[in-house]
Design an enzyme around this catalytic site. Structure first.
Site, PDB file in Angstrom:
ATOM      1  N   GLN A 111     -19.396  17.586  38.428  1.00  0.00           N
ATOM      2  CA  GLN A 111     -18.510  18.324  39.310  1.00  0.00           C
ATOM      3  C   GLN A 111     -17.651  17.315  40.065  1.00  0.00           C
ATOM      4  O   GLN A 111     -18.144  16.277  40.481  1.00  0.00           O
ATOM      5  CB  GLN A 111     -19.297  19.188  40.303  1.00  0.00           C
ATOM      6  CG  GLN A 111     -20.087  20.315  39.644  1.00  0.00           C
ATOM      7  CD  GLN A 111     -20.695  21.240  40.676  1.00  0.00           C
ATOM      8  OE1 GLN A 111     -20.190  21.386  41.778  1.00  0.00           O
ATOM      9  NE2 GLN A 111     -21.796  21.866  40.310  1.00  0.00           N
ATOM     10  N   VAL A 136     -19.301  18.987  46.694  1.00  0.00           N
ATOM     11  CA  VAL A 136     -19.744  19.562  45.426  1.00  0.00           C
ATOM     12  C   VAL A 136     -21.246  19.324  45.316  1.00  0.00           C
ATOM     13  O   VAL A 136     -21.798  18.415  45.943  1.00  0.00           O
ATOM     14  CB  VAL A 136     -19.018  18.947  44.203  1.00  0.00           C
ATOM     15  CG1 VAL A 136     -17.561  19.360  44.186  1.00  0.00           C
ATOM     16  CG2 VAL A 136     -19.151  17.433  44.188  1.00  0.00           C
ATOM     17  N   SER A 137     -21.910  20.148  44.489  1.00  0.00           N
ATOM     18  CA  SER A 137     -23.369  20.143  44.484  1.00  0.00           C
ATOM     19  C   SER A 137     -23.987  18.998  43.694  1.00  0.00           C
ATOM     20  O   SER A 137     -25.105  18.592  43.973  1.00  0.00           O
ATOM     21  CB  SER A 137     -23.885  21.478  43.926  1.00  0.00           C
ATOM     22  OG  SER A 137     -23.469  22.545  44.754  1.00  0.00           O
ATOM     23  N   LYS A 138     -23.297  18.493  42.683  1.00  0.00           N
ATOM     24  CA  LYS A 138     -23.922  17.491  41.814  1.00  0.00           C
ATOM     25  C   LYS A 138     -23.291  16.119  41.997  1.00  0.00           C
ATOM     26  O   LYS A 138     -22.091  15.984  42.138  1.00  0.00           O
ATOM     27  CB  LYS A 138     -23.817  17.930  40.356  1.00  0.00           C
ATOM     28  CG  LYS A 138     -24.570  19.223  40.066  1.00  0.00           C
ATOM     29  CD  LYS A 138     -24.460  19.606  38.595  1.00  0.00           C
ATOM     30  CE  LYS A 138     -25.223  20.885  38.308  1.00  0.00           C
ATOM     31  NZ  LYS A 138     -25.117  21.287  36.889  1.00  0.00           N
TER      32      LYS A 138
END
Length: 204
Positions: free
Chosen positions: A15, A8-10
């Site tokens: 997230q 996930v990006s964060k």
């Protein structure tokens, strides 16, 4: 062996990996064979992915929830899967765009071949646009390409440093803000000037 990768990006908790984890577990990946990252897909620093790729062995299958969890872009994805293929490791996508990719099957290999062809097409388009842009700039009297990073003061420091046993080339390049290629284009390993270095000092 089935190996799962999640991303996930964060990393601030906004997230979570639950959806990906559940899907991978349902695909029979054991919890101890799951690798994860909390990082942007554009980031080169993905320690989970690096560990995952290192852990894979001949005959293993790498499984991801969606295609975009693995690659920074199409080209990076194609290169990664080609590398896995050369190591006799299969790749499978569970859902979303690219869900037809499963290199354990003939159909999945065909679909991935189409992705590889698209990546090659993308690279050719970028190359053509770059060449066209440079030609257009030259026609208007401008020269393309980035300016040289080597300057006379940097060159003099490089001359004084090269050839000394205690000089570490990587540290010198970092200090000067130039690449090894730029350094060696101007100065020989023994500290003597090369043609580009002579031209630079001559024009100052």
């Amino acid at each position: 062996m089935l190996i799962g990768y999640m991303r996930v990006s964060k990393a601030d908790g906004s997230q979570v990996l639950d959806l990906q984890r559940d899907a991978l577990l349902q695909a029979d990946v054991l919890p101890e064979h799951l690798y994860e990252d909390f990082a942007s897909g554009k980031s080169d620093e993905r320690q989970g992915l690096a560990a995952c790729l290192k852990a894979l062995r001949k005959g293993d299958i790498l499984i991801v929830w969606k295609l975009d969890r693995l690659g920074r872009n199409l080209r990076h994805l194609v290169n990664t899967v080609h590398d896995l293929s050369s190591r006799e490791i299969s790749f499978k996508v569970l859902t979303g765009q690219g869900a037809q990719i499963d290199t354990t099957t003939s159909q999945g290999k065909l679909v991935f071949g189409i992705f590889a062809a698209l990546a090659e097409f993308e690279r050719d388009l970028i190359s053509e646009r770059t060449k066209a842009g440079l030609a257009s700039a030259r026609a208007r009297g401008r020269k393309g390409g980035a300016p040289f990073k080597m300057t006379p003061p940097k060159l003099r420091l490089a001359i004084a440093s090269m050839g000394k046993p205690e000089t570490h080339i990587g540290d010198l390049c970092k200090e000067l803000g130039i690449t090894r290629q730029t350094l060696y284009r101007h100065v020989a390993p023994d500290g003597s000037l090369r043609e580009d270095g002579e031209k630079l000092l001559k024009n100052t």
